[in-house]
Scaffold this motif. Structure first.
Motif, mmCIF file in Angstrom:
data_model
loop_
_atom_site.group_PDB
_atom_site.id
_atom_site.type_symbol
_atom_site.label_atom_id
_atom_site.label_comp_id
_atom_site.label_asym_id
_atom_site.label_seq_id
_atom_site.Cartn_x
_atom_site.Cartn_y
_atom_site.Cartn_z
ATOM 1 N N GLU A 1 41.260 33.682 37.357
ATOM 2 C CA GLU A 1 40.105 34.570 37.224
ATOM 3 C C GLU A 1 38.847 33.800 37.596
ATOM 4 O O GLU A 1 38.664 32.652 37.184
ATOM 5 C CB GLU A 1 40.008 35.107 35.800
ATOM 6 C CG GLU A 1 41.192 35.973 35.422
ATOM 7 C CD GLU A 1 41.110 36.506 34.007
ATOM 8 O OE1 GLU A 1 40.029 36.457 33.397
ATOM 9 O OE2 GLU A 1 42.152 36.969 33.511
ATOM 10 N N ASP B 1 46.986 35.014 38.459
ATOM 11 C CA ASP B 1 46.291 35.055 37.171
ATOM 12 C C ASP B 1 45.051 34.171 37.116
ATOM 13 O O ASP B 1 44.486 33.967 36.043
ATOM 14 C CB ASP B 1 47.217 34.708 35.999
ATOM 15 C CG ASP B 1 48.255 35.785 35.758
ATOM 16 O OD1 ASP B 1 47.966 36.966 36.040
ATOM 17 O OD2 ASP B 1 49.352 35.452 35.275
ATOM 18 N N GLU C 1 40.207 38.785 39.699
ATOM 19 C CA GLU C 1 41.472 38.225 39.223
ATOM 20 C C GLU C 1 42.448 38.220 40.390
ATOM 21 O O GLU C 1 42.601 39.223 41.091
ATOM 22 C CB GLU C 1 42.037 39.056 38.079
ATOM 23 C CG GLU C 1 43.342 38.510 37.533
ATOM 24 C CD GLU C 1 43.924 39.372 36.424
ATOM 25 O OE1 GLU C 1 45.156 39.287 36.234
ATOM 26 O OE2 GLU C 1 43.174 40.117 35.772
ATOM 27 N N GLU D 1 33.537 39.950 38.751
ATOM 28 C CA GLU D 1 34.694 39.207 38.269
ATOM 29 C C GLU D 1 35.902 39.579 39.114
ATOM 30 O O GLU D 1 36.107 40.745 39.443
ATOM 31 C CB GLU D 1 34.957 39.521 36.797
ATOM 32 C CG GLU D 1 33.847 39.043 35.889
ATOM 33 C CD GLU D 1 34.094 39.338 34.425
ATOM 34 O OE1 GLU D 1 35.035 40.089 34.102
ATOM 35 O OE2 GLU D 1 33.330 38.802 33.602
#
Length: 149
Positions: A135, A133, A129, A127
């Protein structure tokens, strides 16, 4: 009645035991107590940062390390000293040298001018980011899977 009492006593004992383990689970340690690979990672990618604190977090099922820097950046390591999460909201974000090449190329091509502020590896996914902001989720090979909330 005896079985019920025994069950309650056992549950109480387990609860108290686990609670006492949590109190002792997170300890402040020195840099040289980190696994060697974690020390090398910090020295290679964060040599310009000052370490604020290092935690050794010991749980029944896990054993992790957390390095926090004075500017707010942090790196989490597995018990073997492999990073599993890096967070750095500094001007340049997470060092691009640690971001898998396919992921970095995707970010550069689809989100030019943005940079990674957090990356975490899980068993089957990574993951990311961005500083905007956004993601994203990638598979373990760095192939884009989806945007996330």
């Amino acid at each position: 009645m005896k079985k019920k009492f025994f069950l309650i006593a056992t549950m109480l004992f387990v609860t108290v035991s686990l609670a006492s383990c949590d109190d002792d689970a997170k300890k402040v340690i020195e840099f040289n107590a980190l696994p060697e690979s974690a020390q090398t990672f910090v020295n290679t990618h964060f040599s310009d940062k000052q370490i604020a604190v290092i935690y050794h977090d010991r749980h029944v099922t896990d054993n992790e390390y957390e390095v926090r820097f004075s500017d707010g950046a942090k790196v989490d390591f597995t018990r073997k000293g492999e990073w599993d999460e890096v967070e750095d909201h500094d001007v340049d974000g997470v060092p691009t040298a640690i971001i898998p090449q396919a992921i970095n190329e995707y970010i550069v091509s689809k989100h030019a001018g943005q940079f990674t502020v957090k990356i975490s590896k899980e068993r089957k996914k990574i993951e990311v980011e961005l500083n905007s902001d956004i993601e994203m989720v990638f598979d373990k090979n760095g192939e884009f899977v989806s945007y996330s909330d």
